[in-house]
Design a protein around this motif. Structure first.
Motif, PDB file in Angstrom:
ATOM      1  N   GLN A 156      -9.397  -3.871  11.190  1.00 19.71           N
ATOM      2  CA  GLN A 156      -8.762  -2.850  10.346  1.00 19.71           C
ATOM      3  C   GLN A 156      -8.850  -3.236   8.874  1.00 19.71           C
ATOM      4  O   GLN A 156      -9.119  -2.400   8.005  1.00 19.71           O
ATOM      5  N   MET A 157      -8.632  -4.504   8.596  1.00 21.64           N
ATOM      6  CA  MET A 157      -8.717  -4.974   7.214  1.00 21.64           C
ATOM      7  C   MET A 157     -10.156  -4.868   6.708  1.00 21.64           C
ATOM      8  O   MET A 157     -10.392  -4.524   5.539  1.00 21.64           O
ATOM      9  N   HIS A 158     -11.105  -5.109   7.583  1.00 28.75           N
ATOM     10  CA  HIS A 158     -12.520  -4.982   7.224  1.00 28.75           C
ATOM     11  C   HIS A 158     -12.835  -3.541   6.820  1.00 28.75           C
ATOM     12  O   HIS A 158     -13.558  -3.292   5.838  1.00 28.75           O
ATOM     13  N   GLY A 159     -12.253  -2.593   7.572  1.00 25.83           N
ATOM     14  CA  GLY A 159     -12.460  -1.184   7.239  1.00 25.83           C
ATOM     15  C   GLY A 159     -11.916  -0.834   5.858  1.00 25.83           C
ATOM     16  O   GLY A 159     -12.544  -0.101   5.083  1.00 25.83           O
ATOM     17  N   LEU A 160     -10.732  -1.382   5.537  1.00 23.71           N
ATOM     18  CA  LEU A 160     -10.136  -1.138   4.215  1.00 23.71           C
ATOM     19  C   LEU A 160     -11.006  -1.749   3.108  1.00 23.71           C
ATOM     20  O   LEU A 160     -11.139  -1.183   2.011  1.00 23.71           O
ATOM     21  N   ARG A 189       0.822  -1.205   0.000  1.00 25.37           N
ATOM     22  CA  ARG A 189       0.000   0.000   0.000  1.00 25.37           C
ATOM     23  C   ARG A 189       0.858   1.258   0.000  1.00 25.37           C
ATOM     24  O   ARG A 189       0.536   2.247  -0.668  1.00 25.37           O
ATOM     25  N   CYS A 190       1.969   1.217   0.734  1.00 31.13           N
ATOM     26  CA  CYS A 190       2.870   2.384   0.773  1.00 31.13           C
ATOM     27  C   CYS A 190       3.529   2.640  -0.573  1.00 31.13           C
ATOM     28  O   CYS A 190       3.928   3.770  -0.888  1.00 31.13           O
ATOM     29  N   SER A 191       3.661   1.559  -1.372  1.00 33.15           N
ATOM     30  CA  SER A 191       4.292   1.714  -2.688  1.00 33.15           C
ATOM     31  C   SER A 191       3.328   2.277  -3.725  1.00 33.15           C
ATOM     32  O   SER A 191       3.698   2.475  -4.880  1.00 33.15           O
ATOM     33  N   GLY A 192       2.088   2.520  -3.297  1.00 32.58           N
ATOM     34  CA  GLY A 192       1.117   3.103  -4.214  1.00 32.58           C
ATOM     35  C   GLY A 192       0.268   2.078  -4.948  1.00 32.58           C
ATOM     36  O   GLY A 192      -0.520   2.441  -5.824  1.00 32.58           O
ATOM     37  N   ILE A 193       0.396   0.799  -4.608  1.00 34.07           N
ATOM     38  CA  ILE A 193      -0.409  -0.242  -5.254  1.00 34.07           C
ATOM     39  C   ILE A 193      -1.559  -0.598  -4.318  1.00 34.07           C
ATOM     40  O   ILE A 193      -1.356  -0.886  -3.141  1.00 34.07           O
ATOM     41  N   TYR A 194      -2.768  -0.563  -4.851  1.00 33.20           N
ATOM     42  CA  TYR A 194      -3.962  -0.803  -4.054  1.00 33.20           C
ATOM     43  C   TYR A 194      -4.389  -2.266  -4.139  1.00 33.20           C
ATOM     44  O   TYR A 194      -4.321  -2.882  -5.201  1.00 33.20           O
ATOM     45  N   PRO A 195      -4.846  -2.823  -3.014  1.00 37.05           N
ATOM     46  CA  PRO A 195      -5.267  -4.236  -3.011  1.00 37.05           C
ATOM     47  C   PRO A 195      -6.552  -4.451  -3.801  1.00 37.05           C
ATOM     48  O   PRO A 195      -7.397  -3.554  -3.889  1.00 37.05           O
ATOM     49  N   ASN A 196      -6.659  -5.638  -4.364  1.00 34.75           N
ATOM     50  CA  ASN A 196      -7.889  -6.022  -5.047  1.00 34.75           C
ATOM     51  C   ASN A 196      -8.567  -7.132  -4.244  1.00 34.75           C
ATOM     52  O   ASN A 196      -8.056  -7.544  -3.190  1.00 34.75           O
ATOM     53  N   PRO A 197      -9.717  -7.675  -4.670  1.00 32.48           N
ATOM     54  CA  PRO A 197     -10.394  -8.711  -3.889  1.00 32.48           C
ATOM     55  C   PRO A 197      -9.525  -9.935  -3.614  1.00 32.48           C
ATOM     56  O   PRO A 197      -9.617 -10.546  -2.538  1.00 32.48           O
ATOM     57  N   PHE A 198      -8.657 -10.290  -4.566  1.00 36.57           N
ATOM     58  CA  PHE A 198      -7.785 -11.452  -4.364  1.00 36.57           C
ATOM     59  C   PHE A 198      -6.772 -11.184  -3.255  1.00 36.57           C
ATOM     60  O   PHE A 198      -6.434 -12.083  -2.473  1.00 36.57           O
ATOM     61  N   THR A 199      -6.306  -9.931  -3.187  1.00 36.45           N
ATOM     62  CA  THR A 199      -5.348  -9.562  -2.139  1.00 36.45           C
ATOM     63  C   THR A 199      -5.994  -9.674  -0.761  1.00 36.45           C
ATOM     64  O   THR A 199      -5.410 -10.220   0.181  1.00 36.45           O
ATOM     65  N   PHE A 200      -7.229  -9.139  -0.653  1.00 34.35           N
ATOM     66  CA  PHE A 200      -7.922  -9.220   0.636  1.00 34.35           C
ATOM     67  C   PHE A 200      -8.234 -10.673   1.016  1.00 34.35           C
ATOM     68  O   PHE A 200      -8.141 -11.058   2.189  1.00 34.35           O
TER      69      PHE A 200
END
Length: 577
Positions: free
Chosen positions: A82-86, A53-64
């Motif tokens: 916290q992950m639920h909030g994201l 996330r710090c590198s500017g890449i956003y998670p997708n459903p597979f990441t979660f």
């Protein structure tokens, strides 16, 4: 990511660190996080998720879906929250895979309230989602709720329960001792065609065992062809759970034999130690023909047998009456394989000759031994003298044994019984007096049987049981029935005059009393399993054969030497034990 998939996480991480940032995209980040989570490196997975996330890449459903199991493994619910909030922030709360992973995470963190809330808000649910709820309730000991979810699955015509569903609900039934609903689940499993799956059968067995229905578990166990270690553990622990400790030992014995076969078959190039181990195992369990077959196969494979190998082979020949083969293998020890015979091998040969009644040859064989015969050799000959009624030779052999092992009550008993059999009562009394002089106490025979989670022990002429009258009534019924089938008492095995005659005294033996009690107390058709601390006598062996045929029951008697399985009037030992 090849290193990670092969389990080389450290190499994968090193390669990832030195890679250019331009080559790191959402796929590579997600793959790495997934593998870290898979190999239970939860904190590292969370660390790399944050770095992504710090590198500017956003998670997708597979990441979660990949990171949520890591949150669950930490068992710190705040990580998951916290992950639920994201997930809400990125708008993936409606994704069925993410939702299922969230339910699983909350359940593993023991927050079933949140798990239910997520589940209720899911617009679409897969079987994985439903299973996550059942497993969650199960792990949090909310067994009624787990069964409730299972009922809802059954009402949904679009969903079909799988082995995870059935295994989980059966575990819930087991913990609640809900055997009635458990039996209904059994029927549903059969209807869905999943009864052949070992995973499901193991769960069914476990449910029956924990609900006290051991007979149902055993019936199911007998239908499983390819039993894994879980299957054996379930039936063994089920016996323990039901206080059936003798049965637990019996299944443990069977497991060792069958695992032994599997391990041996999986060895690519077995050496002499492996061959000897499997041959010895077969011999210990009375599989004499298998012993010979394996030995011949070993020779064809070019493996040279060792000292211990021949003990099993010769013993197998002895227990099957194969005299010629026994001498062939004995002679091959020195002539072919350069193995010097020891006392154990000579004892096997004496036993071989003695069992077929060739006592003079057996005695000559002992005299020709290049070393001094030990008690095992003389003991084998004394047993043959007892069997075939050679009083004079029996006396001479017994006197040798009294000097070699003066405290062994079995030798005194054999000689005393031999004298009694031929009416030499004064001689028999002398032997018993000698026992007293030497301070030797005779070991009393007893038999025990397990019925309804209790162990009942019987001795000769036992009248201690509260249902003694019924037991003896069944015993006399058994006697009448098998006499009609042709039973003739083998009075040579009558050692005590009980009830007025030698024939009558045979019917007071402990294993016969245990058999009568088993016929009376166990369910019709259920196997009867009896254990005895001494060798069962020939007359009792004959009675068990007749009883198995008359009552259409399997009877298993475990004496000090081996297991005897009686079915349809026959014994597994083929009357040669």
């Amino acid at each position: 990511m090849l290193y990670a998939k092969c389990g080389h996480i450290s190499q994968s991480l090193s390669l990832f660190r030195i890679s250019n940032d331009d080559s790191k995209n959402i796929v590579t980040w997600t793959s790495l996080i997934s593998q870290l989570s898979h190999y239970k490196k939860s904190l590292q997975a969370l660390t790399y998720f944050n770095r992504m996330r710090c590198s500017g890449i956003y998670p997708n459903p597979f990441t979660f879906s990949a990171i949520l199991p890591a949150c669950a493994d930490t068992v710190v619910v705040s990580h998951g929250e916290q992950m639920h909030g994201l997930i809400w922030k990125h708008g993936y709360e409606t994704d069925v895979f993410v939702g299922s992973a969230l339910v699983d995470m909350y359940a593993k963190c023991s927050d079933m309230t949140s798990a239910e809330r997520v589940f209720d808000e899911m617009p679409e649910r897969s079987l994985v989602s439903w299973n996550s709820m059942i497993v969650g309730f199960l792990k949090n000991k909310l067994y009624d709720r787990a069964i409730g979810v299972f009922r809802e699955i059954l009402r949904d015509t679009l969903l079909g329960p799988d082995q995870v569903t059935f295994s989980s609900v059966l575990s819930a039934c087991a913990n609640l001792v809900e055997f009635k609903f458990g039996k209904q689940v059994h029927g549903i499993i059969f209807k869905h065609g999943l009864i052949t799956l070992a995973y499901v059968k193991n769960s069914l067995m476990d449910m029956y065992c924990k609900c006290g229905l051991l007979d149902d578990a055993v019936k199911l166990f007998n239908t499983i062809g390819d039993r894994d270690v879980v299957t054996w553990n379930v039936i063994t622990m089920g016996c323990v759970h039901n206080d059936n400790f003798g049965e637990a030992c019996y299944y443990f014995w069977l497991m060792k034999k069958e695992d032994a076969y599997r391990v041996f078959d999986e060895i690519g190039d077995p050496n002499v130690v492996c061959w000897t181990a499997i041959i010895a195992a077969c011999q210990q369990h009375g599989c004499a023909n298998e012993v010979i077959g394996l030995f011949e196969k070993m020779i064809k494979e070019g493996i040279t047998p060792e000292y211990i190998t021949f003990i099993s082979v010769l013993s197998a020949c002895s227990h099957t009456g194969q005299v010629e083969d026994g001498f062939k293998y004995f002679n091959s020890m020195t002539e072919v394989h350069n193995v010097k015979p020891g006392p154990e091998h000579y004892a096997c040969m004496v036993d071989l000759l003695g069992r077929v009644g060739r006592l003079d040859e057996a005695n000559s064989f002992v005299e020709s031994m290049p070393m001094k015969p030990d008690s095992s050799v003389w003991g084998a000959l004394l047993g043959a003298c007892r069997k075939y009624g050679n009083v004079e030779m029996g006396r001479e052999v017994a006197e040798r044994l009294f000097k070699l092992e003066p405290e062994n009550s079995g030798n005194y008993a054999l000689l005393s019984n031999l004298y009694t059999r031929y009416g030499m009562l004064e001689k028999a009394d002398e032997v018993r007096r000698l026992m007293g002089i030497n301070g030797v106490r005779k070991e009393h025979g007893c038999s025990w049987i397990d019925v309804q989670h209790m162990t009942f022990v019987f001795t000769v002429n036992d009248k201690s049981h509260s249902r003694t009258d019924e037991i003896y009534e069944m015993l006399w019924k058994l006697k009448d029935l098998i006499k009609k089938k042709g039973y003739v008492a083998e009075t040579q095995f009558a050692t005590n005059n009980v009830g007025g005659s030698e024939e009558q005294s045979l019917w007071y033996h402990s294993e016969k009393i245990a058999l009568a009690f088993g016929l009376m107390a166990l369910p019709v058709g259920a196997p009867i399993r009896i254990k005895k601390n001494l060798r069962t006598c020939g007359d009792c062996h004959t009675v068990m054969k007749f009883a198995s045929e008359v009552f259409k029951r399997e009877i298993i008697v475990r004496d000090i030497n081996r297991f005897h399985r009686f079915t349809n009037g026959l014994c597994s030992c083929k009357d040669y034990w």
